[in-house]
Design a protein around this motif. Structure first.
Motif, PDB file in Angstrom:
ATOM      1  N   SER A  86      39.217  24.556   1.858  1.00  0.00           N
ATOM      2  CA  SER A  86      40.535  24.016   1.185  1.00  0.00           C
ATOM      3  C   SER A  86      40.148  23.226   0.075  1.00  0.00           C
ATOM      4  N   GLY A 123      41.885  20.893  -3.117  1.00  0.00           N
ATOM      5  CA  GLY A 123      43.033  20.244  -3.593  1.00  0.00           C
ATOM      6  C   GLY A 123      42.565  18.939  -4.503  1.00  0.00           C
ATOM      7  N   TYR A 153      46.955  18.950   8.721  1.00  0.00           N
ATOM      8  CA  TYR A 153      46.329  20.055   9.474  1.00  0.00           C
ATOM      9  C   TYR A 153      47.349  20.132  10.497  1.00  0.00           C
ATOM     10  N   LYS A 204      45.801  25.753  10.846  1.00  0.00           N
ATOM     11  CA  LYS A 204      46.002  25.698   9.412  1.00  0.00           C
ATOM     12  C   LYS A 204      45.767  24.317   8.814  1.00  0.00           C
ATOM     13  N   LYS A 264      45.256  22.031   4.663  1.00  0.00           N
ATOM     14  CA  LYS A 264      44.944  21.959   3.436  1.00  0.00           C
ATOM     15  C   LYS A 264      44.304  20.624   2.746  1.00  0.00           C
ATOM     16  N   CYS A 320      43.835  17.585   0.239  1.00  0.00           N
ATOM     17  CA  CYS A 320      44.739  17.060  -0.944  1.00  0.00           C
ATOM     18  C   CYS A 320      43.939  15.883  -1.602  1.00  0.00           C
ATOM     19  N   CYS A 365      47.407  18.786  -4.142  1.00  0.00           N
ATOM     20  CA  CYS A 365      46.953  19.601  -2.945  1.00  0.00           C
ATOM     21  C   CYS A 365      46.816  20.998  -3.076  1.00  0.00           C
ATOM     22  N   ALA A 366      46.056  21.631  -2.107  1.00  0.00           N
ATOM     23  CA  ALA A 366      45.770  23.089  -2.330  1.00  0.00           C
ATOM     24  C   ALA A 366      47.230  23.869  -2.333  1.00  0.00           C
ATOM     25  N   SER A 367      47.280  24.768  -2.976  1.00  0.00           N
ATOM     26  CA  SER A 367      48.525  25.622  -3.278  1.00  0.00           C
ATOM     27  C   SER A 367      49.083  26.066  -1.840  1.00  0.00           C
ATOM     28  N   THR A 368      48.268  26.493  -1.163  1.00  0.00           N
ATOM     29  CA  THR A 368      48.618  27.261   0.165  1.00  0.00           C
ATOM     30  C   THR A 368      47.920  26.854   1.252  1.00  0.00           C
ATOM     31  N   TRP A 369      48.231  27.115   2.621  1.00  0.00           N
ATOM     32  CA  TRP A 369      47.688  26.740   3.910  1.00  0.00           C
ATOM     33  C   TRP A 369      46.310  27.600   4.125  1.00  0.00           C
ATOM     34  N   THR A 370      45.371  26.741   4.407  1.00  0.00           N
ATOM     35  CA  THR A 370      44.167  27.755   4.689  1.00  0.00           C
ATOM     36  C   THR A 370      44.217  27.874   6.197  1.00  0.00           C
TER      37      THR A 370
END
Length: 113
Positions: A25, A27, A60, A92, A94, A96, A106-111
């Protein structure tokens, strides 16, 4: 001899491996991945790839406490990586880049690892 070698090769392709491939991820200038530290699905890593003076963080969730968002901070500076302690599987996360006074990058979605 060829039959034995072919059988061993085929068996090697069928058997699963114990090493998990890390999911990533990004961000801002932050890079998070899990599983971390030898393929352990209970560990996450966060690297600060920016030289902006702000820390990086990984947000997380673990399977043992699915409603609790956790944060792993990296206050060590640019180019450094911080690892979490071991625990239940991370399901999950992300990355930031923290920004004082403005929203974090931050990453736009959860990994999902």
């Amino acid at each position: 001899m060829k039959f034995i070698a072919g059988t061993l090769l085929a068996a090697g392709l069928i058997l699963p491996t114990t090493t998990a491939i890390a999911a990533d991820s990004y961000g801002g200038g932050a890079h998070a991945w899990s599983p971390a530290a030898g393929g352990d699905s209970g560990k996450i890593a966060i690297k600060d790839n920016s030289n902006d003076g702000d820390p990086a963080k990984a947000e997380y969730f673990r399977t043992a406490s699915p409603d609790t968002k956790r944060t792993l901070w990296n206050h060590s500076g640019p180019g450094t990586t911080v690892y979490s302690g071991d625990g239940s599987r991370i399901y999950k996360f992300k990355a930031c880049d923290e920004n004082d006074g403005t929203p974090d990058d931050c990453a736009s979605t959860w990994t999902i690892p």
